[in-house]
Design a protein around this motif. Structure first.
Motif, PDB file in Angstrom:
ATOM      1  N   ASN A  14       0.787  -1.491   0.039  1.00  0.00           N
ATOM      2  CA  ASN A  14       0.036  -0.229  -0.037  1.00  0.00           C
ATOM      3  C   ASN A  14       0.771   1.197   0.086  1.00  0.00           C
ATOM      4  N   HIS A  22       3.290   2.554  -9.713  1.00  0.00           N
ATOM      5  CA  HIS A  22       2.329   1.964  -8.847  1.00  0.00           C
ATOM      6  C   HIS A  22       1.138   1.148  -9.552  1.00  0.00           C
ATOM      7  N   LYS A  31      -4.920   1.178  -3.503  1.00  0.00           N
ATOM      8  CA  LYS A  31      -4.160   1.575  -2.488  1.00  0.00           C
ATOM      9  C   LYS A  31      -4.546   2.809  -1.750  1.00  0.00           C
ATOM     10  N   SER A  77       1.069   8.888   0.000  1.00  0.00           N
ATOM     11  CA  SER A  77       0.637   7.962   0.927  1.00  0.00           C
ATOM     12  C   SER A  77       0.014   8.864   2.094  1.00  0.00           C
TER      13      SER A  77
END
Length: 128
Positions: A14, A22, A31, A77
């Protein structure tokens, strides 16, 4: 002024960075959904009932090893996690009126686990 710390562990499947590949649009979407859910659940578990009108966020990024790193590359993220905090009610919206940052820093030490990254969000209330 109040301060809340929320720590999120992110496993390699993730972890999203500015530099990485990705996969497909669908993989990246999965993700992001997973990270948003992690942020939402962590916020509900650790900061239920806390609400900020305005806050400053510092994101301390910890890596599996002590190799060179650029903490700002963790922004892809961090963003869905912050969206999860918003969904949990930590603030009205994560726009610039309510949230300043995140400012990225490198956390001391390592996670010590291959493929495990950690982001510790320090959220400080800002007065009017």
């Amino acid at each position: 002024m109040r301060t809340v710390e929320l720590t999120i562990d992110i496993t390699e499947p993730n972890w999203i960075t500015e530099n990485g590949s990705h996969g497909s649009h669908w993989t990246l979407s999965r993700k992001r959904r997973a990270l948003k859910e992690l942020g939402f659940l962590r916020c509900l578990n650790a900061a239920r009932g806390v609400h900020f009108e305005r806050a400053h966020v510092t994101a301390f990024v910890q890596y599996p090893t002590n190799s060179r790193a650029d903490p700002t590359n963790a922004a892809p993220s961090a963003k869905p996690i912050i969206d999860g905090f918003t969904r949990a009610g930590l603030w009205v919206d994560d726009d610039s009126k309510h949230v300043i940052g995140p400012d990225f820093r490198r956390e001391e030490g390592t996670t010590g686990v291959r493929g495990l990254h950690r982001i510790r969000f320090v959220i400080e209330e800002i007065g009017e």
